[in-house]
Every structure is written in C-alpha cells, then in structure tokens.
Scaffold this active site. Structure first.
Site, PDB file in Angstrom:
ATOM      1  N   VAL A  19      81.283 -55.561 -23.460  1.00 58.00           N
ATOM      2  CA  VAL A  19      82.459 -55.766 -24.361  1.00 58.00           C
ATOM      3  C   VAL A  19      82.355 -55.331 -25.642  1.00 58.00           C
ATOM      4  CG1 VAL A  19      84.613 -56.358 -24.816  1.00 58.00           C
ATOM      5  CG2 VAL A  19      83.869 -56.298 -22.367  1.00 58.00           C
ATOM      6  N   THR A  94      81.774 -65.006 -20.480  1.00 54.50           N
ATOM      7  CA  THR A  94      82.783 -66.304 -19.692  1.00 54.50           C
ATOM      8  C   THR A  94      82.448 -66.042 -18.514  1.00 54.50           C
ATOM      9  OG1 THR A  94      84.557 -65.164 -20.159  1.00 54.50           O
ATOM     10  CG2 THR A  94      84.298 -66.103 -21.375  1.00 54.50           C
ATOM     11  N   LEU A 166      87.696 -52.679 -20.003  1.00 55.55           N
ATOM     12  CA  LEU A 166      87.445 -51.310 -19.436  1.00 55.55           C
ATOM     13  C   LEU A 166      87.002 -51.491 -18.426  1.00 55.55           C
ATOM     14  CD1 LEU A 166      84.705 -52.935 -20.406  1.00 55.55           C
ATOM     15  CD2 LEU A 166      84.950 -51.596 -23.039  1.00 55.55           C
ATOM     16  N   ARG A 167      86.638 -50.248 -17.544  1.00 51.83           N
ATOM     17  CA  ARG A 167      85.861 -50.330 -16.414  1.00 51.83           C
ATOM     18  C   ARG A 167      83.757 -49.875 -17.103  1.00 51.83           C
ATOM     19  NH1 ARG A 167      88.768 -46.138 -14.067  1.00 51.83           N
ATOM     20  NH2 ARG A 167      88.923 -45.431 -16.164  1.00 51.83           N
ATOM     21  N   LEU A 266      91.642 -47.460  -4.050  1.00 50.89           N
ATOM     22  CA  LEU A 266      91.652 -47.146  -2.339  1.00 50.89           C
ATOM     23  C   LEU A 266      90.512 -46.790  -1.461  1.00 50.89           C
ATOM     24  CD1 LEU A 266      95.700 -46.913  -1.183  1.00 50.89           C
ATOM     25  CD2 LEU A 266      94.171 -48.967  -1.506  1.00 50.89           C
ATOM     26  N   GLY A 273      81.888 -55.732  -6.182  1.00 50.87           N
ATOM     27  CA  GLY A 273      81.225 -56.328  -6.521  1.00 50.87           C
ATOM     28  C   GLY A 273      81.001 -56.358  -8.770  1.00 50.87           C
ATOM     29  N   CYS A 276      83.124 -59.093 -12.735  1.00 45.64           N
ATOM     30  CA  CYS A 276      84.422 -59.342 -13.573  1.00 45.64           C
ATOM     31  C   CYS A 276      85.090 -59.527 -12.080  1.00 45.64           C
ATOM     32  CB  CYS A 276      85.186 -58.603 -14.276  1.00 45.64           C
ATOM     33  SG  CYS A 276      84.363 -58.318 -16.090  1.00 45.64           S
ATOM     34  N   ARG A 346      75.041 -57.095 -11.510  1.00 45.92           N
ATOM     35  CA  ARG A 346      75.558 -58.946 -11.396  1.00 45.92           C
ATOM     36  C   ARG A 346      76.403 -58.208  -9.835  1.00 45.92           C
ATOM     37  NH1 ARG A 346      77.176 -60.009 -17.526  1.00 45.92           N
ATOM     38  NH2 ARG A 346      77.977 -57.415 -17.388  1.00 45.92           N
TER      39      ARG A 346
HETATM   40  P1  NAD Z   1      76.718 -59.570 -21.433  1.00 44.16           P
HETATM   41  O1  NAD Z   1      77.298 -61.224 -21.485  1.00 44.16           O
HETATM   42  O2  NAD Z   1      76.896 -57.801 -21.630  1.00 44.16           O
HETATM   43  O3  NAD Z   1      77.421 -59.676 -22.956  1.00 44.16           O
HETATM   44  C1  NAD Z   1      77.998 -61.099 -23.737  1.00 44.16           C
HETATM   45  C2  NAD Z   1      76.866 -60.747 -25.405  1.00 44.16           C
HETATM   46  O4  NAD Z   1      77.375 -62.222 -26.091  1.00 44.16           O
HETATM   47  C3  NAD Z   1      75.810 -61.336 -24.923  1.00 44.16           C
HETATM   48  O5  NAD Z   1      74.711 -60.204 -25.497  1.00 44.16           O
HETATM   49  C4  NAD Z   1      75.269 -62.374 -25.869  1.00 44.16           C
HETATM   50  O6  NAD Z   1      74.211 -62.470 -25.665  1.00 44.16           O
HETATM   51  C5  NAD Z   1      76.746 -62.870 -26.693  1.00 44.16           C
HETATM   52  N1  NAD Z   1      76.519 -64.408 -26.998  1.00 44.16           N
HETATM   53  C6  NAD Z   1      76.297 -65.712 -26.658  1.00 44.16           C
HETATM   54  N2  NAD Z   1      76.891 -66.448 -26.969  1.00 44.16           N
HETATM   55  C7  NAD Z   1      76.969 -66.110 -28.349  1.00 44.16           C
HETATM   56  C8  NAD Z   1      77.005 -66.804 -29.613  1.00 44.16           C
HETATM   57  N3  NAD Z   1      77.370 -67.845 -29.500  1.00 44.16           N
HETATM   58  N4  NAD Z   1      77.474 -65.565 -30.614  1.00 44.16           N
HETATM   59  C9  NAD Z   1      76.554 -64.545 -30.324  1.00 44.16           C
HETATM   60  N5  NAD Z   1      76.088 -63.992 -29.080  1.00 44.16           N
HETATM   61  C10 NAD Z   1      76.238 -64.716 -27.986  1.00 44.16           C
HETATM   62  O7  NAD Z   1      79.266 -59.873 -21.574  1.00 44.16           O
HETATM   63  P2  NAD Z   1      80.307 -58.605 -21.188  1.00 44.16           P
HETATM   64  O8  NAD Z   1      80.233 -57.809 -19.639  1.00 44.16           O
HETATM   65  O9  NAD Z   1      80.199 -57.614 -22.370  1.00 44.16           O
HETATM   66  O10 NAD Z   1      81.656 -59.736 -21.099  1.00 44.16           O
HETATM   67  C11 NAD Z   1      82.033 -60.133 -21.724  1.00 44.16           C
HETATM   68  C12 NAD Z   1      84.001 -60.884 -21.749  1.00 44.16           C
HETATM   69  O11 NAD Z   1      84.398 -60.011 -21.760  1.00 44.16           O
HETATM   70  C13 NAD Z   1      84.041 -61.759 -20.248  1.00 44.16           C
HETATM   71  O12 NAD Z   1      85.034 -62.460 -20.685  1.00 44.16           O
HETATM   72  C14 NAD Z   1      83.946 -60.528 -19.677  1.00 44.16           C
HETATM   73  O13 NAD Z   1      84.457 -61.258 -18.580  1.00 44.16           O
HETATM   74  C15 NAD Z   1      84.989 -59.820 -20.117  1.00 44.16           C
HETATM   75  N6  NAD Z   1      85.469 -58.450 -19.662  1.00 44.16           N
HETATM   76  C16 NAD Z   1      83.881 -57.645 -19.036  1.00 44.16           C
HETATM   77  C17 NAD Z   1      84.189 -56.615 -19.016  1.00 44.16           C
HETATM   78  C18 NAD Z   1      82.618 -55.520 -18.304  1.00 44.16           C
HETATM   79  O14 NAD Z   1      83.028 -54.888 -17.964  1.00 44.16           O
HETATM   80  N7  NAD Z   1      81.911 -56.357 -18.423  1.00 44.16           N
HETATM   81  C19 NAD Z   1      84.687 -55.555 -19.147  1.00 44.16           C
HETATM   82  C20 NAD Z   1      86.464 -56.617 -19.312  1.00 44.16           C
HETATM   83  C21 NAD Z   1      86.201 -57.550 -19.771  1.00 44.16           C
HETATM   84  C1  UGA Z   2      86.786 -54.415 -13.501  1.00 49.12           C
HETATM   85  C2  UGA Z   2      87.952 -53.252 -13.787  1.00 49.12           C
HETATM   86  O1  UGA Z   2      88.461 -52.058 -12.799  1.00 49.12           O
HETATM   87  C3  UGA Z   2      88.406 -53.347 -15.724  1.00 49.12           C
HETATM   88  O2  UGA Z   2      89.578 -53.010 -16.200  1.00 49.12           O
HETATM   89  C4  UGA Z   2      87.746 -54.761 -16.075  1.00 49.12           C
HETATM   90  O3  UGA Z   2      88.289 -54.949 -17.019  1.00 49.12           O
HETATM   91  C5  UGA Z   2      86.761 -55.301 -15.812  1.00 49.12           C
HETATM   92  O4  UGA Z   2      86.382 -55.627 -14.301  1.00 49.12           O
HETATM   93  C6  UGA Z   2      86.260 -56.558 -15.721  1.00 49.12           C
HETATM   94  O5  UGA Z   2      87.503 -57.462 -16.262  1.00 49.12           O
HETATM   95  O6  UGA Z   2      85.461 -56.670 -16.264  1.00 49.12           O
HETATM   96  P1  UGA Z   2      84.312 -53.183 -13.308  1.00 49.12           P
HETATM   97  O7  UGA Z   2      84.201 -54.438 -13.075  1.00 49.12           O
HETATM   98  O8  UGA Z   2      83.547 -52.243 -14.650  1.00 49.12           O
HETATM   99  O9  UGA Z   2      85.807 -53.359 -14.206  1.00 49.12           O
HETATM  100  O10 UGA Z   2      83.951 -51.885 -12.175  1.00 49.12           O
HETATM  101  P2  UGA Z   2      85.563 -51.344 -10.987  1.00 49.12           P
HETATM  102  O11 UGA Z   2      85.176 -49.820 -10.975  1.00 49.12           O
HETATM  103  O12 UGA Z   2      86.662 -52.175 -10.824  1.00 49.12           O
HETATM  104  O13 UGA Z   2      84.888 -51.460  -9.606  1.00 49.12           O
HETATM  105  C7  UGA Z   2      84.477 -52.751  -9.511  1.00 49.12           C
HETATM  106  C8  UGA Z   2      84.144 -52.813  -7.652  1.00 49.12           C
HETATM  107  O14 UGA Z   2      84.690 -52.814  -7.141  1.00 49.12           O
HETATM  108  C9  UGA Z   2      82.795 -51.680  -8.060  1.00 49.12           C
HETATM  109  O15 UGA Z   2      81.934 -52.765  -7.041  1.00 49.12           O
HETATM  110  C10 UGA Z   2      83.574 -50.908  -7.209  1.00 49.12           C
HETATM  111  O16 UGA Z   2      82.046 -50.440  -6.768  1.00 49.12           O
HETATM  112  C11 UGA Z   2      84.635 -52.083  -6.116  1.00 49.12           C
HETATM  113  N1  UGA Z   2      85.260 -50.709  -5.960  1.00 49.12           N
HETATM  114  C12 UGA Z   2      86.566 -50.466  -6.891  1.00 49.12           C
HETATM  115  C13 UGA Z   2      85.798 -50.385  -4.648  1.00 49.12           C
HETATM  116  O17 UGA Z   2      84.979 -50.645  -4.020  1.00 49.12           O
HETATM  117  N2  UGA Z   2      86.913 -49.181  -3.924  1.00 49.12           N
HETATM  118  C14 UGA Z   2      87.719 -48.986  -5.297  1.00 49.12           C
HETATM  119  O18 UGA Z   2      88.375 -48.248  -4.700  1.00 49.12           O
HETATM  120  C15 UGA Z   2      87.516 -49.221  -6.905  1.00 49.12           C
END
Ligand code: NAD
Ligand code: UGA
Length: 449
Positions: A19, A94, A166-167, A266, A273, A276, A346
């Site tokens: 993110v 988180t 975002l996905r 669907l 998995g 998130c 993850r």
């Molecule tokens: P991530 O683990 O990929 O990245 C987190 C980063 O923060 C790491 O690089 C870590 O080194 C850094 N960090 C930790 N503590 C820190 C500090 N004190 N100062 C500076 N940097 C620090 O996490 P992510 O997947 O980007 O997710 C971040 C948040 O966004 C989570 O709450 C997640 O639920 C949410 N989110 C993630 C996605 C996704 O697709 N991954 C989508 C939507 C929302």
């Molecule tokens: C998901 C949400 O789609 C995002 O909107 C959100 O921001 C993000 O979580 C988050 O909060 O981090 P992401 O986990 O990147 O995004 O990927 P998805 O495309 O949603 O897929 C999640 C899981 O569901 C995967 O394992 C995927 O294979 C599975 N999935 C998805 C299915 O089995 N069937 C589907 O129809 C869609």
C-alpha cells in the site's frame, strides 16, 4: 469557508510495502512531493535506486518516473520526513495478533513519531486497515502526547481515515482508477487538504465518500468481509454442485447476470487467502466481541474457508485411491502465490495444500513464476522448486493447480502426458477444460464441476 489556492502537498508515507509504495508513487504522480519512509533499510535503498521491492504490474515505471521528477524519495529518517510534511499517511502493517484482533503496534509507533515531530499543522491520514475506533484513539493519543488541540478554528493537527481498497496484482490500476475514495474526517481543514491531495482523482469523477471516522473504518471491514463471504458462498455451492452433478460455472455465471448479485468475486477456488481477507475477517469478529455483537456469519466464513482449503487435497486423495494413497507419490503443485500476478504468499491456500501433501507423505515439486523465493523462506528444502512448470511436472503422479497464473491456462497437456508418471490433475482454480484434459487421458477434477 473554502480553501484556495490548489497546491501540491508535502507528503510523508510511512511504510512502503504494497500500500505504501503504490500510494507513494501514485501521490507523487498526482504532483505532490512525497517522501516514503520505511524502517527497513534495504527497502529504502532499493526504492531510491528505482528497483521495486514488491512484484506489482506497472509500479516500476511509476517509481522511476517520479524519482526522476524529483517529487519522490525514500528514507529511513521518519523524524525529518514528518517534520517536512503537511500530510502524514500511515501505510504500516496491521497484522493479525495471536488472539485474532489487529496488532496495532506499528501504528502506535508511528503515532509516537508524529507526536515528537509535530512542528506545525499536519493531517494524519490512516490508510492502514484499522479496527473501528482506532482513528479516534490516534486523535486522543496525539492530544495527550502533544498537549495540543485537534478542534476549533486553529487545530494543531487533524485526523483522516482513508482506507485503501487496492488489490494486489492490480494495485496500480486500482490506485489510479478506484471505484471510490472513502474519507472519514472531522475537521473541515482536513477535508480541504484531502481535496487537494486527490484532485487528480476528483477531476476524473471518482466518487468521494465523506463520512465520519468510525464509518470509514467500518466501510473497509464490511467490504472485505462481504467479499470473503461471497467467495466462501460460491465455494460451498461448488462443493454442493460437485456432489449433485451440477456445474458451478454455469450457476455462478447465471447468478451474476442478476445485477443485484454481480458476476465479480464468484470464482470458485481453493478458498481465499492473502494478507487481508483472513486477518480482516478475524479482526472484525474480535471487534464484534468488543462491542458485544456476535459476528456469527463472518465467524462461519472463516471456519468454512479453512475447510475449503483442506478439501483440495481431500479431492486428490479421493482420485488417488483414498486415505494413505499419496504416500511416496510425487505431486506437482503449480502456483504458490495466493493469487496470480503477485509474489505474495501470505495465507496462500498453497501453504495449507503443500503442508497437507507433505503430511500425507508425498514429495512436492513446486512451480510459481514469482513466489518461489517467498515460499522457500517458509518451507525451505521440504519442497523441490523448479523454474519451469514442466520441470515440476516431470515424473509427477499428480498435478495440483493452486494459482490461476495465465501460463497454466494453456498448459500443454500433450507434453504433460509425456513427462508425467501418473495421470491425475486436481485443478483447484478451474483453469483447464475438463473435457480436453479427459480427452488426453487425464483423470481430471476441478472445483464444482
Ligand atoms: P506490508 O507489510 O507490505 O508493508 C508494511 C511496511 O511498513 C513494511 O515495509 C514495514 O517495514 C514498514 N514499517 C513497519 N513499521 C514501520 C515504522 N514504524 N515506520 C516505518 N515503516 C514501518 O503491508 P501492506 O500489505 O502494504 O499493508 C499495509 C496496510 O494496508 C495494512 O493495514 C493492510 O491491511 C492494508 N491494506 C493492504 C492491502 C494489500 O493489498 N496488501 C490492500 C488494502 C489495504
Ligand atoms: C483484497 C480486496 O479485493 C481489496 O479490495 C482490498 O483492498 C484488499 O483485499 C485488502 O484489504 O488488502 P487482495 O487480497 O489483494 O485484495 O486480492 P483479491 O483479488 O481480493 O483476492 C483475495 C483472495 O480471494 C485470493 O486468494 C483470491 O484467489 C480469492 N478469490 C478472489 C477467489 O477465490 N475467488 C474470487 O472470485 C475472487
């Protein structure tokens, strides 16, 4: 009162993972001056060289372009980055704690840093997914730590809840073309700043949902839990369709024709998995408990999803001849990432599948175009890894397709037949044509058909 003129903002993005990195390149592309901050020195060093630390389509171009423009840089110096910023975005992790609730220690640490460096008005924007009440807690904590006020005509800071949707795999596209922006706020000054930050998206008519802090926080959890529920529903229907001799694809397709249902999310598979859905559904159940509300539906989704992941190997066992039949067999697992177009493993269903195959006494030969290194860190040499899918298939008694990578969709079945020892295919993503696989002499099983 409205605030003119429109000005580029100085932004600090704390945390440069999925993110944080996508937000950093996106916000700088909108014309803002962005400093991405991470505690991990090697991430910062790599990003400053223009080399992305995540596998995400398009992020490299945006990274290079904005580094070159001088609007984007990365540092480990959180103090200076906050001091120089008008707006501080929190994009730290988180993760799920042992008890199931969200672990907010990274958020807490950043809040301490903001308090120590509040040298002028700043908007503190939480992009990390945080349980309802967290942004109010951030506000209170900053008031306590700095002795300043966040209300009235001249606040010292303001808090905004701006959850990210975002996905992975489509992160850049989702950042630049989101379905909506959700902005929880209390002070008008915060809203004015955010209007500037997201001006580029406002101009292309991205809907902006302005609401309270708690509402914004819950929109995020409600959305993820709903999508997880939708996937789990179709997966359970797939199991029923399989038992009853029906075809889940036609069922899902026809359900999706109803505009109230929509065809998205669907697709049956091995269970959801990722970083998130699993953690956010657990966190929502914990939040419910804290408020005395039983989130029973979400609890059921979590349980059902765990069972669905195990079902993949159950199906293979059934094909192979029942309990114990995989002992000493070679199983090729195609796909280790939790979904295609990412190297993220993850909570990947492949982790459960591979663990179970190893427990059954099978030898696992794995392939993934991007996720092998991450998987190695978890399974080490318990698994054999191959750079090409045909090397993984070589000598295998059975193939499990666990991730829907494009290259598996057109798997050369003729070639597979010549290199494999056995004839079993468990297609947990339904990427192959069952009839075609059977024509080639394979014993094929998909999900729900
Ligand atoms: P991530 O683990 O990929 O990245 C987190 C980063 O923060 C790491 O690089 C870590 O080194 C850094 N960090 C930790 N503590 C820190 C500090 N004190 N100062 C500076 N940097 C620090 O996490 P992510 O997947 O980007 O997710 C971040 C948040 O966004 C989570 O709450 C997640 O639920 C949410 N989110 C993630 C996605 C996704 O697709 N991954 C989508 C939507 C929302
Ligand atoms: C998901 C949400 O789609 C995002 O909107 C959100 O921001 C993000 O979580 C988050 O909060 O981090 P992401 O986990 O990147 O995004 O990927 P998805 O495309 O949603 O897929 C999640 C899981 O569901 C995967 O394992 C995927 O294979 C599975 N999935 C998805 C299915 O089995 N069937 C589907 O129809 C869609």
């Amino acid at each position: 009162m409205h605030y003119f003129p429109i000005m580029a903002k100085n932004i600090a993005v704390i945390g440069t993972g999925y993110v944080g990195l996508v937000s950093s390149v996106g916000l700088s592309d909108f014309g803002n001056y962005v400093t991405g901050v991470d505690v991990n020195e090697s991430i910062v060093e790599s990003l400053n060289r223009g080399v992305p630390t995540i596998y995400e389509l398009g992020v490299d171009d945006y990274l290079k372009r904005n580094l070159e423009s001088g609007r984007l840089k990365f540092t480990t110096d959180i103090d200076r980055a906050i001091q120089a910023a008008d707006i501080v975005f929190l994009a730290v992790g988180t993760p799920q704690s042992k008890s199931g609730e969200a672990d907010l220690s990274q958020v807490e640490s950043v809040v301490q840093s903001i308090a120590a460096n509040l040298n002028g008005f700043k908007v503190v924007v939480c992009k990390s997914t945080v349980p309802v009440g967290t942004n109010r807690w951030v506000k209170q904590r900053l008031i306590e730590l700095t002795g300043n006020s966040a209300d009235g005509p001249d606040p010292a800071f303001a808090v905004v809840s701006n959850p990210e949707f975002l996905r992975e795999g489509k992160a850049v596209q989702d950042f630049f073309h989101p379905d909506r922006l959700v902005l929880g706020y209390e002070h008008d000054k915060a809203r004015e700043y955010m209007e500037d930050v997201y001006r580029a998206l406002n101009l292309i008519h991205v809907p902006m949902v302005w609401c309270g802090l708690e509402t914004a926080e819950l929109i995020k959890y409600a959305s993820n839990a709903f999508l997880a529920t939708k996937i789990t529903f179709i997966n359970q229907m797939a199991t029923l369709a399989e038992a009853a001799g029906a075809d889940i694809h036609t069922i899902a397709h026809s359900m999706g024709m109803d505009g109230r249902i929509s065809p998205k999310f669907l697709h049956p598979g091995p269970g959801y998995g990722g970083s998130c859905f699993p953690k956010d559904t657990h966190a929502l159940v914990s939040t419910g408990e804290a408020y005395g509300v039983d989130m029973s539906l979400v609890r059921e989704v979590i349980t059902a999803n765990e069972e669905l992941k195990l079902l993949v190997v159950d199906r293979l066992l059934k094909m192979a001849g029942g309990e114990g039949s995989l002992k000493g067999k070679v199983v090729a697992v195609l796909g280790l990432a939790f979904k295609a177009e990412t190297d993220d493993i993850r909570e990947s269903p492949s982790i459960t599948i591979v663990r179970r195959l190893l427990d059954e006494g099978a030898t696992v030969q794995a392939h993934d175009p991007e996720a092998i290194e991450n998987f190695k860190a978890l399974f080490g040499d318990e698994v054999r890894y191959f750079a090409h899918e045909f090397e993984a298939i070589d000598g295998a008694d059975a193939v499990v397709i666990a991730t829907e990578w494009n290259e598996y969709r057109n798997l050369d079945l003729k070639r597979a037949k010549t290199v494999m020892r056995g004839r079993l295919i468990m297609d947990a993503r339904n990427v192959l044509e069952p009839e075609k696989a059977r024509e080639f002499g394979f014993e094929y099983k998909g999900v729900g058909r």
